[in-house]
Motif scaffolding. Structure first.
Motif, PDB file in Angstrom:
ATOM      1  N   SER A 160      19.253 -73.426  62.940  1.00  0.00           N
ATOM      2  CA  SER A 160      18.081 -72.664  63.367  1.00  0.00           C
ATOM      3  C   SER A 160      17.920 -72.724  64.880  1.00  0.00           C
ATOM      4  O   SER A 160      18.185 -73.766  65.507  1.00  0.00           O
ATOM      5  CB  SER A 160      16.829 -73.234  62.699  1.00  0.00           C
ATOM      6  N   PRO A 161      17.489 -71.649  65.498  1.00  0.00           N
ATOM      7  CA  PRO A 161      17.338 -71.658  66.965  1.00  0.00           C
ATOM      8  C   PRO A 161      16.384 -72.727  67.473  1.00  0.00           C
ATOM      9  O   PRO A 161      16.644 -73.380  68.490  1.00  0.00           O
ATOM     10  CB  PRO A 161      16.826 -70.252  67.266  1.00  0.00           C
ATOM     11  N   LEU A 162      15.273 -72.934  66.764  1.00  0.00           N
ATOM     12  CA  LEU A 162      14.285 -73.890  67.245  1.00  0.00           C
ATOM     13  C   LEU A 162      14.769 -75.329  67.139  1.00  0.00           C
ATOM     14  O   LEU A 162      14.193 -76.223  67.775  1.00  0.00           O
ATOM     15  CB  LEU A 162      12.978 -73.719  66.460  1.00  0.00           C
ATOM     16  N   ALA A 163      15.814 -75.560  66.357  1.00  0.00           N
ATOM     17  CA  ALA A 163      16.349 -76.920  66.287  1.00  0.00           C
ATOM     18  C   ALA A 163      17.022 -77.324  67.588  1.00  0.00           C
ATOM     19  O   ALA A 163      17.170 -78.528  67.870  1.00  0.00           O
ATOM     20  CB  ALA A 163      17.338 -77.025  65.123  1.00  0.00           C
ATOM     21  N   TRP A 164      17.450 -76.342  68.388  1.00  0.00           N
ATOM     22  CA  TRP A 164      18.098 -76.643  69.666  1.00  0.00           C
ATOM     23  C   TRP A 164      17.095 -76.877  70.788  1.00  0.00           C
ATOM     24  O   TRP A 164      17.452 -77.408  71.840  1.00  0.00           O
ATOM     25  CB  TRP A 164      19.025 -75.493  70.067  1.00  0.00           C
ATOM     26  N   ALA A 179      14.173 -73.278  77.309  1.00  0.00           N
ATOM     27  CA  ALA A 179      14.155 -71.978  76.632  1.00  0.00           C
ATOM     28  C   ALA A 179      15.441 -71.203  76.903  1.00  0.00           C
ATOM     29  O   ALA A 179      16.002 -70.563  76.000  1.00  0.00           O
ATOM     30  CB  ALA A 179      12.938 -71.174  77.098  1.00  0.00           C
ATOM     31  N   ILE A 180      15.934 -71.263  78.136  1.00  0.00           N
ATOM     32  CA  ILE A 180      17.191 -70.575  78.459  1.00  0.00           C
ATOM     33  C   ILE A 180      18.350 -71.207  77.697  1.00  0.00           C
ATOM     34  O   ILE A 180      19.246 -70.506  77.202  1.00  0.00           O
ATOM     35  CB  ILE A 180      17.426 -70.631  79.984  1.00  0.00           C
ATOM     36  N   TRP A 181      18.354 -72.524  77.581  1.00  0.00           N
ATOM     37  CA  TRP A 181      19.390 -73.202  76.807  1.00  0.00           C
ATOM     38  C   TRP A 181      19.373 -72.766  75.349  1.00  0.00           C
ATOM     39  O   TRP A 181      20.416 -72.545  74.734  1.00  0.00           O
ATOM     40  CB  TRP A 181      19.191 -74.716  76.913  1.00  0.00           C
ATOM     41  N   THR A 182      18.181 -72.625  74.781  1.00  0.00           N
ATOM     42  CA  THR A 182      18.072 -72.192  73.386  1.00  0.00           C
ATOM     43  C   THR A 182      18.619 -70.784  73.199  1.00  0.00           C
ATOM     44  O   THR A 182      19.314 -70.500  72.220  1.00  0.00           O
ATOM     45  CB  THR A 182      16.600 -72.259  72.937  1.00  0.00           C
ATOM     46  N   ILE A 183      18.325 -69.896  74.144  1.00  0.00           N
ATOM     47  CA  ILE A 183      18.868 -68.539  74.076  1.00  0.00           C
ATOM     48  C   ILE A 183      20.384 -68.570  74.185  1.00  0.00           C
ATOM     49  O   ILE A 183      21.100 -67.875  73.449  1.00  0.00           O
ATOM     50  CB  ILE A 183      18.254 -67.672  75.191  1.00  0.00           C
ATOM     51  N   PHE A 184      20.888 -69.386  75.093  1.00  0.00           N
ATOM     52  CA  PHE A 184      22.334 -69.481  75.296  1.00  0.00           C
ATOM     53  C   PHE A 184      23.057 -69.931  74.030  1.00  0.00           C
ATOM     54  O   PHE A 184      24.016 -69.298  73.581  1.00  0.00           O
ATOM     55  CB  PHE A 184      22.620 -70.451  76.444  1.00  0.00           C
ATOM     56  N   ILE A 185      22.618 -71.004  73.435  1.00  0.00           N
ATOM     57  CA  ILE A 185      23.344 -71.587  72.316  1.00  0.00           C
ATOM     58  C   ILE A 185      23.231 -70.743  71.053  1.00  0.00           C
ATOM     59  O   ILE A 185      24.098 -70.792  70.172  1.00  0.00           O
ATOM     60  CB  ILE A 185      22.840 -73.031  72.054  1.00  0.00           C
ATOM     61  N   CYS A 186      22.179 -69.933  70.958  1.00  0.00           N
ATOM     62  CA  CYS A 186      22.014 -69.101  69.756  1.00  0.00           C
ATOM     63  C   CYS A 186      22.658 -67.725  69.893  1.00  0.00           C
ATOM     64  O   CYS A 186      22.999 -67.111  68.875  1.00  0.00           O
ATOM     65  CB  CYS A 186      20.531 -68.930  69.442  1.00  0.00           C
ATOM     66  N   SER A 187      22.817 -67.236  71.102  1.00  0.00           N
ATOM     67  CA  SER A 187      23.401 -65.904  71.282  1.00  0.00           C
ATOM     68  C   SER A 187      24.892 -65.939  71.573  1.00  0.00           C
ATOM     69  O   SER A 187      25.529 -64.881  71.669  1.00  0.00           O
ATOM     70  CB  SER A 187      22.687 -65.160  72.412  1.00  0.00           C
ATOM     71  N   ILE A 188      25.473 -67.124  71.692  1.00  0.00           N
ATOM     72  CA  ILE A 188      26.893 -67.199  72.013  1.00  0.00           C
ATOM     73  C   ILE A 188      27.769 -66.940  70.790  1.00  0.00           C
ATOM     74  O   ILE A 188      28.873 -66.402  70.905  1.00  0.00           O
ATOM     75  CB  ILE A 188      27.229 -68.570  72.645  1.00  0.00           C
ATOM     76  N   TRP A 189      27.279 -67.290  69.581  1.00  0.00           N
ATOM     77  CA  TRP A 189      28.151 -67.236  68.404  1.00  0.00           C
ATOM     78  C   TRP A 189      28.554 -65.822  68.012  1.00  0.00           C
ATOM     79  O   TRP A 189      29.725 -65.607  67.681  1.00  0.00           O
ATOM     80  CB  TRP A 189      27.481 -67.948  67.233  1.00  0.00           C
ATOM     81  N   PRO A 190      27.671 -64.820  67.988  1.00  0.00           N
ATOM     82  CA  PRO A 190      28.149 -63.468  67.640  1.00  0.00           C
ATOM     83  C   PRO A 190      29.226 -62.948  68.580  1.00  0.00           C
ATOM     84  O   PRO A 190      30.163 -62.280  68.141  1.00  0.00           O
ATOM     85  CB  PRO A 190      26.875 -62.613  67.714  1.00  0.00           C
ATOM     86  N   MET A 191      29.125 -63.266  69.873  1.00  0.00           N
ATOM     87  CA  MET A 191      30.143 -62.795  70.810  1.00  0.00           C
ATOM     88  C   MET A 191      31.473 -63.509  70.597  1.00  0.00           C
ATOM     89  O   MET A 191      32.538 -62.892  70.653  1.00  0.00           O
ATOM     90  CB  MET A 191      29.649 -62.990  72.251  1.00  0.00           C
TER      91      MET A 191
END
Length: 305
Positions: A160-164, A179-191
């Motif tokens: 889950s994103p909030l777990a990061w 917050a930027i770290w959370t966006i980074f780690i959650c949006s990297i996998w689809p790419m």
């Protein structure tokens, strides 16, 4: 001696007829000849496709009308606590009359909150693209890296994103980098996943030709892999942007500061339900615009045609 001259129909049509002396005298006495008018040009403009416009405009309008109708029915009871569509519209008019006011660090217009959220999304998403796309190329290109990273991706992608977010707060000691770290780690996998799949689906014949021509790895990447993988990569980018925009709202609710997520939570603390509903529509519209923009870019680089 009488001589006859035979002309073909084509030459007869192309050359002017020879008039007799009497006819020439009559034409000369009649005055100057009037030039014949050229035929009007036929317009090649296609008729406007009213049926196509009807099919594109009417269904979305009906869907929106259905949503507003259900909303109005649910708010018929005054004790429901949910504002009516008309009350929400009046609040939106007042809210967007001055969206960029500033009365302090925690009292700013909705325009500033949207811009701050988009800034965090841009930074986190940009870092994820800078890391995820090259990593996807390497995983798809080399089977050893694919076998090494596949278990890690399968393990971390469903988290889950909030777990990061607590990990980011522990490491960076600040809400904005977390917050930027959370966006980074959650949006990297689809790419990473879509780029790797695109590389693995490149026809082997292309790579065999590259071996025969003794092309360098850089030539293989730029001339063969990148054009073939681009549609897959853009699909991963589109999915990642949607994920990043979803994550930022939840992250800002927990970290505070300025942002659309914190603005929603602050309005809830003030029991201003009308502004919460407005924020829901704003978040949806911004996400829709981001997705449509990336879809246009993806169609620009599509090879279907």
């Amino acid at each position: 001696m009488v001589s006859a001259v035979f002309h073909s129909p084509l030459s007869t049509a192309a050359e002017p007829a020879v008039a007799s002396p009497a006819a020439g005298h009559t034409a000369a006495s009649a005055g100057p000849s009037v030039p014949t008018s050229t035929p009007p040009k036929v317009s090649t403009r296609l008729p406007f496709d009213w049926r196509g416009l009807w099919l594109k405009v009417v269904p979305p309008v009906l869907g929106l009308a259905l949503l507003i109708g259900i909303w109005a029915v649910l708010t018929l009871k005054t004790s429901s606590g949910i504002p009516t569509p008309l009350q929400t519209w009046d609040a939106a008019v007042k809210l967007f009359a001055d969206p960029f006011y500033r009365n302090g660090p925690n009292d700013q217009g909705i325009g500033w909150n949207i811009l701050f959220s988009l800034e965090r999304v841009a930074v986190g998403f940009g870092l994820a693209a800078a890391v995820g796309i090259p990593l996807g190329f390497m995983i798809g290109r080399f089977s050893f890296l694919s076998r090494m990273f596949s278990p890690l991706i399968s393990l971390l992608k469903p988290v889950s994103p909030l777990a990061w977010l607590p990990i980011g707060l522990l490491v960076f000691k600040s809400a904005n980098p977390a917050a930027i770290w959370t966006i980074f780690i959650c949006s990297i996998w689809p790419m990473v996943v879509n780029t790797a799949v695109g590389v693995q689906r490149v026809p082997q014949d292309y790579l065999n030709v590259a071996k025969v021509l003794n092309l360098s790895e850089w030539k293989v990447l730029t001339k063969i892999l990148f054009p073939s993988v681009l549609p897959y990569m853009l699909t991963g980018v589109r999915l990642s942007v949607g994920t990043a925009w979803l994550v930022i709202v939840a992250a800002e609710m927990l970290t505070g500061g300025v942002g659309i997520g914190f603005w929603v939570w602050d309005e809830w603390n003030n029991l201003n339900v009308q502004h919460i509903i407005i924020a829901i529509f704003v978040i949806g519209i911004v996400g829709l615009l981001l997705e449509q923009l990336l879809m246009l870019i993806a169609k620009r680089f599509s090879y279907d045609e």
